[in-house]
Design an enzyme around this catalytic site. Structure first.
Site, PDB file in Angstrom:
ATOM      1  CB  SER A 170      -5.555  -2.552 -13.597  1.00  0.00           C
ATOM      2  OG  SER A 170      -6.661  -3.431 -13.531  1.00  0.00           O
ATOM      3  CE1 TYR A 177      -6.821  -0.177  -8.738  1.00  0.00           C
ATOM      4  CE2 TYR A 177      -8.127  -1.260 -10.435  1.00  0.00           C
ATOM      5  CZ  TYR A 177      -6.966  -1.167  -9.704  1.00  0.00           C
ATOM      6  OH  TYR A 177      -5.934  -2.052  -9.938  1.00  0.00           O
TER       7      TYR A 177
HETATM    8  N1  LIG Z   1      -4.024  -7.804  -7.700  1.00  0.00           N
HETATM    9  C1  LIG Z   1      -4.599  -7.641  -8.887  1.00  0.00           C
HETATM   10  O1  LIG Z   1      -5.465  -8.423  -9.306  1.00  0.00           O
HETATM   11  C2  LIG Z   1      -4.195  -6.481  -9.760  1.00  0.00           C
HETATM   12  C3  LIG Z   1      -4.670  -6.452 -11.074  1.00  0.00           C
HETATM   13  C4  LIG Z   1      -4.304  -5.401 -11.890  1.00  0.00           C
HETATM   14  C5  LIG Z   1      -3.475  -4.409 -11.424  1.00  0.00           C
HETATM   15  N2  LIG Z   1      -3.042  -4.449 -10.136  1.00  0.00           N
HETATM   16  C6  LIG Z   1      -2.170  -3.375  -9.691  1.00  0.00           C
HETATM   17  O2  LIG Z   1      -0.969  -3.927  -9.211  1.00  0.00           O
HETATM   18  C7  LIG Z   1      -0.381  -3.062  -8.258  1.00  0.00           C
HETATM   19  C8  LIG Z   1      -0.025  -3.848  -7.007  1.00  0.00           C
HETATM   20  O3  LIG Z   1      -1.231  -4.321  -6.445  1.00  0.00           O
HETATM   21  P1  LIG Z   1      -1.319  -5.602  -5.506  1.00  0.00           P
HETATM   22  O4  LIG Z   1      -2.475  -6.384  -5.981  1.00  0.00           O
HETATM   23  O5  LIG Z   1      -0.001  -6.239  -5.355  1.00  0.00           O
HETATM   24  O6  LIG Z   1      -1.790  -4.908  -4.146  1.00  0.00           O
HETATM   25  P2  LIG Z   1      -1.194  -4.897  -2.662  1.00  0.00           P
HETATM   26  O7  LIG Z   1      -0.757  -6.235  -2.251  1.00  0.00           O
HETATM   27  O8  LIG Z   1      -2.220  -4.179  -1.861  1.00  0.00           O
HETATM   28  O9  LIG Z   1       0.114  -3.983  -2.820  1.00  0.00           O
HETATM   29  C9  LIG Z   1       0.016  -2.608  -3.035  1.00  0.00           C
HETATM   30  C10 LIG Z   1       1.373  -2.021  -2.749  1.00  0.00           C
HETATM   31  O10 LIG Z   1       1.322  -0.602  -2.989  1.00  0.00           O
HETATM   32  C11 LIG Z   1       1.876   0.057  -1.860  1.00  0.00           C
HETATM   33  N3  LIG Z   1       1.311   1.386  -1.702  1.00  0.00           N
HETATM   34  C12 LIG Z   1      -0.002   1.729  -1.609  1.00  0.00           C
HETATM   35  N4  LIG Z   1      -0.111   3.057  -1.411  1.00  0.00           N
HETATM   36  C13 LIG Z   1       1.157   3.557  -1.395  1.00  0.00           C
HETATM   37  C14 LIG Z   1       1.703   4.851  -1.231  1.00  0.00           C
HETATM   38  N5  LIG Z   1       0.931   5.933  -1.029  1.00  0.00           N
HETATM   39  N6  LIG Z   1       3.050   4.986  -1.269  1.00  0.00           N
HETATM   40  C15 LIG Z   1       3.865   3.906  -1.442  1.00  0.00           C
HETATM   41  N7  LIG Z   1       3.393   2.663  -1.623  1.00  0.00           N
HETATM   42  C16 LIG Z   1       2.063   2.498  -1.582  1.00  0.00           C
HETATM   43  C17 LIG Z   1       1.560  -0.854  -0.690  1.00  0.00           C
HETATM   44  O11 LIG Z   1       2.491  -0.643   0.369  1.00  0.00           O
HETATM   45  P3  LIG Z   1       2.253   0.215   1.702  1.00  0.00           P
HETATM   46  O12 LIG Z   1       0.850   0.005   2.133  1.00  0.00           O
HETATM   47  O13 LIG Z   1       3.298  -0.343   2.619  1.00  0.00           O
HETATM   48  O14 LIG Z   1       2.551   1.628   1.307  1.00  0.00           O
HETATM   49  C18 LIG Z   1       1.806  -2.212  -1.312  1.00  0.00           C
HETATM   50  O15 LIG Z   1       3.179  -2.513  -1.280  1.00  0.00           O
HETATM   51  C19 LIG Z   1      -1.408  -1.954  -8.013  1.00  0.00           C
HETATM   52  O16 LIG Z   1      -1.062  -0.820  -8.789  1.00  0.00           O
HETATM   53  C20 LIG Z   1      -2.696  -2.557  -8.523  1.00  0.00           C
HETATM   54  O17 LIG Z   1      -3.609  -1.575  -8.942  1.00  0.00           O
HETATM   55  C21 LIG Z   1      -3.372  -5.455  -9.280  1.00  0.00           C
END
Ligand SMILES: NC(=O)c1ccc[n+]([C@@H]2O[C@H](COP(=O)([O-])OP(=O)(O)OC[C@H]3O[C@@H](n4cnc5c(N)ncnc54)[C@H](OP(=O)(O)O)[C@@H]3O)[C@@H](O)[C@H]2O)c1
Length: 250
Positions: free
Chosen positions: A137, A150
Site C-alpha cells: 500500500s 498498518y
Molecule cells: N482498499 C484500499 O484502499 C487499499 C489500499 C492499499 C492497499 N490495500 C490492501 O489491499 C488488500 C485487500 O484489501 P481490501 O481493501 O480489499 O480489504 P477487504 O475488503 O477488507 O479484504 C481483505 C481480505 O483479506 C482477507 N483476510 C484478512 N485477514 C485474513 C487472514 N488472517 N487470513 C486469510 N485472509 C484474510 C479477508 O477475508 P476473511 O475476512 O474472509 O479472512 C478479505 O478477503 C489488503 O492487503 C490491503 O491492505 C487496500
C-alpha cells in the site's frame, strides 16, 4: 491473463474483484480467505464462469498455507501466479496504545504474505517459473496518522518484494509489488475521512491485471495520486509533516 492463479484475501474487496476479473478472462482461480461461505458465494457467481474454486485458509498459519498451496496445485495443476493480497487495518489511537494490534497486523499482512511465498516457492524454484504478486500500500511509503500498526506492515512488504525480486530474477520467477491508492472496499468503508482519488474494486482489479500482463515490477494506481505521494517520500520531514497536518487536521 490466463493460467492458474491463487489469490488470498479473495472473500471481499480487491481480492474478490480480481478473482472475478481473472476468471472472466479465462484464468482458473483458487480463492482463499478465512470466510468459507463468502468464498463459496464467489465461486457460485455467474460471472465466475465456473472457474473459481474456494480454498479457505488463515494466511497467518504457515502450515495451513503450505497445505492449501498443495491442495490448490493438486486440484488445478501447477500455479502460474500467486497474488498475496490478504490484509487488514486497525487504526492506532495513542490513548489506547498497546502492542496487540501491531502483532496482529504483522501476522496477517506481513507474515501472511511470507507464508504464501514459502508455500509456492519450492515448486516455482523447481520449475524455474512462476509469478509472485504482493499487495502492499502507499501507506508503506511514509508514516500516516493512526497507521502506526498498518504502515510498518506495508513498508515491510515493499522491502520484502524488492529483496525477492533481486533474489528470484535469476531463477526465472517474476515478482510484482502492487501499490494501490484508495480503493472502495469494506476496509476503506470504515474510514471517516475523505479519500482522494478513490477507485472501485473493479477498477483496481483491471489496473492490477494490466500491470501483471505488462510485466513491470511496480503496479501503482491511480497514478496521479500515487506519484504525488511518491514525491512526498523525498520531502524533508518538516515539509512532509506540515503537508500531512494541513490535509488531515492533525
Ligand atoms: N482498499 C484500499 O484502499 C487499499 C489500499 C492499499 C492497499 N490495500 C490492501 O489491499 C488488500 C485487500 O484489501 P481490501 O481493501 O480489499 O480489504 P477487504 O475488503 O477488507 O479484504 C481483505 C481480505 O483479506 C482477507 N483476510 C484478512 N485477514 C485474513 C487472514 N488472517 N487470513 C486469510 N485472509 C484474510 C479477508 O477475508 P476473511 O475476512 O474472509 O479472512 C478479505 O478477503 C489488503 O492487503 C490491503 O491492505 C487496500
Amino acid at each position: 491473463m490466463k493460467g492458474r492463479v491463487w489469490i488470498t484475501g479473495a472473500s471481499s474487496g480487491i481480492g474478490r474483484a480480481l478473482a472475478l476479473a481473472l476468471a472472466q478472462g479465462g484464468a482458473q482461480v483458487a480463492a482463499s480467505a478465512r470466510r468459507a461461505d463468502e468464498l463459496e458465494r464467489l465461486a457460485a457467481e455467474p460471472a465466475a464462469a465456473g472457474r473459481i474454486r474456494a480454498f479457505p485458509v488463515d494466511v497467518a498459519d504457515a502450515g495451513a498455507m503450505a497445505e492449501t498451496c498443495a491442495a490448490v496445485e493438486a486440484a488445478l495443476g501447477p500455479l502460474d501466479l500467486v497474488v498475496l493480497n490478504a490484509g487488514t487495518h486497525e487504526p492506532v489511537r495513542v490513548e489506547n496504545f498497546s502492542p496487540a494490534p501491531f502483532r496482529r497486523l504483522m501476522e496477517i499482512n506481513f507474515f501472511g504474505a511470507v507464508n504464501g511465498v514459502a508455500a509456492v516457492l519450492p515448486a516455482f524454484l523447481a520449475r524455474r517459473a512462476g509469478h509472485i504478486a504482493i499487495v502492499s500500500s502507499v501507506a508503506g511509503w511514509r508514516g500516516l496518522p493512526e497507521a502506526a500498526a498498518y504502515g510498518p506492515t506495508k513498508a515491510a512488504l515493499i522491502n520484502l518484494c524488492e529483496a525477492l525480486k533481486l533474489d528470484l530474477d535469476r531463477h526465472g520467477i517474476r515478482v510484482s509489488l502492487v501499490m494501490p491508492g484508495f480503493v472502495r472496499t469494506p476496509l476503506t468503508d470504515r474510514n471517516a475521512f475523505p479519500m482522494p482519488f478513490l477507485v472501485s474494486a473493479e477498477d483496481a482489479a483491471r489496473r492490477i491485471i494490466a500491470g501483471l500482463d505488462k510485466g513491470g515490477f511496480e503496479i501503482t494506481f491511480p497514478r496521479r495520486f500515487t506519484w504525488l505521494l511518491k514525491l512526498g517520500r523525498i520531502l524533508p520531514y518538516a515539509l512532509y509533516f506540515r503537508l500531512v497536518r494541513a490535509r488531515t487536521g492533525r
